[in-house]
Write an enzyme that holds these catalytic residues in place. Structure first.
Site, PDB file in Angstrom:
ATOM      1  N   LEU A   1     -54.934  -9.133  24.100  1.00 25.01           N
ATOM      2  CA  LEU A   1     -54.356  -7.829  24.423  1.00 25.01           C
ATOM      3  C   LEU A   1     -55.432  -7.015  25.138  1.00 25.01           C
ATOM      4  O   LEU A   1     -56.576  -6.957  24.691  1.00 25.01           O
ATOM      5  CB  LEU A   1     -53.917  -7.083  23.153  1.00 25.01           C
ATOM      6  CG  LEU A   1     -52.602  -7.503  22.509  1.00 25.01           C
ATOM      7  CD1 LEU A   1     -52.370  -6.711  21.224  1.00 25.01           C
ATOM      8  CD2 LEU A   1     -51.429  -7.295  23.452  1.00 25.01           C
ATOM      9  N   ASP A   2     -55.069  -6.391  26.261  1.00 22.70           N
ATOM     10  CA  ASP A   2     -56.019  -5.557  26.997  1.00 22.70           C
ATOM     11  C   ASP A   2     -56.495  -4.393  26.127  1.00 22.70           C
ATOM     12  O   ASP A   2     -55.782  -3.972  25.201  1.00 22.70           O
ATOM     13  CB  ASP A   2     -55.375  -5.009  28.274  1.00 22.70           C
ATOM     14  CG  ASP A   2     -55.116  -6.107  29.294  1.00 22.70           C
ATOM     15  OD1 ASP A   2     -55.794  -7.145  29.246  1.00 22.70           O
ATOM     16  OD2 ASP A   2     -54.223  -5.911  30.151  1.00 22.70           O
ATOM     17  N   PRO A   3     -57.671  -3.846  26.411  1.00 21.26           N
ATOM     18  CA  PRO A   3     -58.181  -2.724  25.607  1.00 21.26           C
ATOM     19  C   PRO A   3     -57.223  -1.545  25.533  1.00 21.26           C
ATOM     20  O   PRO A   3     -57.166  -0.856  24.508  1.00 21.26           O
ATOM     21  CB  PRO A   3     -59.473  -2.336  26.348  1.00 21.26           C
ATOM     22  CG  PRO A   3     -59.918  -3.600  26.994  1.00 21.26           C
ATOM     23  CD  PRO A   3     -58.656  -4.301  27.415  1.00 21.26           C
ATOM     24  N   GLU A   4     -56.461  -1.284  26.599  1.00 18.32           N
ATOM     25  CA  GLU A   4     -55.558  -0.131  26.621  1.00 18.32           C
ATOM     26  C   GLU A   4     -54.277  -0.356  25.825  1.00 18.32           C
ATOM     27  O   GLU A   4     -53.470   0.551  25.655  1.00 18.32           O
ATOM     28  CB  GLU A   4     -55.177   0.215  28.070  1.00 18.32           C
ATOM     29  CG  GLU A   4     -56.346   0.628  28.944  1.00 18.32           C
ATOM     30  CD  GLU A   4     -57.149  -0.570  29.431  1.00 18.32           C
ATOM     31  OE1 GLU A   4     -56.621  -1.699  29.366  1.00 18.32           O
ATOM     32  OE2 GLU A   4     -58.296  -0.378  29.877  1.00 18.32           O
ATOM     33  N   VAL A   5     -54.078  -1.598  25.354  1.00 16.48           N
ATOM     34  CA  VAL A   5     -52.836  -1.961  24.660  1.00 16.48           C
ATOM     35  C   VAL A   5     -53.087  -2.032  23.160  1.00 16.48           C
ATOM     36  O   VAL A   5     -54.073  -2.598  22.704  1.00 16.48           O
ATOM     37  CB  VAL A   5     -52.298  -3.316  25.169  1.00 16.48           C
ATOM     38  CG1 VAL A   5     -51.009  -3.675  24.450  1.00 16.48           C
ATOM     39  CG2 VAL A   5     -52.091  -3.266  26.677  1.00 16.48           C
TER      40      VAL A   5
END
Length: 304
Positions: free
Chosen positions: A37-41
């Protein structure tokens, strides 16, 4: 300790950051996550502990459910809210309605093609796509077949601000599906440049938000010596695999990693979880070269 921790990954951390944190909490190096999962997610990120790390590829391969926000009116180079604006078109409020969005979303059900995002870790000729992007080098991005099992407009989520429109949808998709690319393609189908402005993973396989623990909750469980409470059994991450029940005579053979005769109703295209009286012993598949036999892919020592 062996099992699966359904973690609620916070915004601002990578999946690897979460693994590092759980290695410290559980005092073991045998920790693995089940889908980046991307950091922003934020959202559901099952983490495998101990013997459960053996099923990481199988749990990673399951479907995921997401709640996504789409912004119509401008596109970015990363296809999400973190990128630079590359195209803008004012949204005509009269052209975008809930009915129109619902109708367009139906076109994305089933098998669809996606062009891999330029800002991704997929390799082309031994080099990751994001490296081509950073070096401003042209590259032909792979086209992949992915599957959308369910996609639904979130009722009353449509809103307008200035010359933009924002709405939400929920989708259950196969491994390898890029929700930001799906958001961009939905925007194109609606006639506007778009990007994914927010994303939450609400489910992975059978794990949902209700079952998750935050990092803070895990720290509290550690301090009170109750970490085992957050561990789900290994087989809970394999619910998508069919089950082959063995009798008492075969248990030792399975745990010793021996080949077995293939049952008559065995599906040669599937991996099976092998169990005895509800206990997970191993994962088996058809032998690739010996007809009529099955061989182990994983054997779980915790069941010895």
């Amino acid at each position: 300790m062996n099992g699966i921790v359904p973690l609620w990954k916070p915004v601002g951390m990578t999946s690897h950051d979460c693994v590092v944190r759980l290695r410290r909490i559980f005092a073991t190096k045998k920790v693995g996550h089940t889908g980046t999962l991307d950091p922003e997610v934020q959202g559901v990120l099952p983490i495998c502990i101990g013997e459960a790390t053996k099923i990481v590829p199988y749990l990673t391969d399951t479907s995921k459910t997401y709640l996504a926000e789409v912004t119509l009116g401008y596109a970015t180079d990363t296809e999400d809210q973190t990128g630079k604006v590359i195209e803008q078109t004012p949204v005509n409020k009269g052209a975008i309605t809930e009915t129109v969005i619902e109708r367009v979303l139906l076109n994305f059900l089933g098998q669809i093609e996606q062009v891999t995002p330029l800002y991704s870790a997929v390799k082309v000729n031994g080099k990751r796509l994001y490296q081509y992007a950073r070096e401003n080098q042209p590259v032909e991005r792979p086209i992949r077949q992915v599957r959308v099992d369910d996609i639904t407009y979130i009722e009353h989520s449509l809103s307008f601000k200035s010359d933009r429109a924002v709405f939400q949808f929920q989708a259950t998709v196969s491994k390898g599906t890029y929700i930001r690319t799906l958001s961009v393609d939905i925007g194109k189908a609606l006639g506007y440049p778009a990007h994914m402005s927010q994303l939450i993973r609400t489910g992975t396989a059978d794990f949902t938000k209700k079952q998750t623990y935050t990092l803070e909750q895990l720290e509290q469980l550690k301090d009170s010596a109750r970490l085992t409470e957050c561990l789900y059994p290994i087989q809970s991450g394999l619910s998508h695999l069919p089950v082959y029940q063995v009798n008492e005579k075969l248990v030792s053979r399975v745990l010793n990693g021996q080949k077995l005769s293939q049952p008559d109703d065995w599906n040669s295209d599937r991996a099976y979880r092998v169990e005895h009286k509800g206990k997970l012993l191993a994962i088996y598949q058809s032998h690739p070269t010996k007809a009529g036999e099955i061989k182990p892919l994983r054997v779980f020592n915790s069941e010895r």
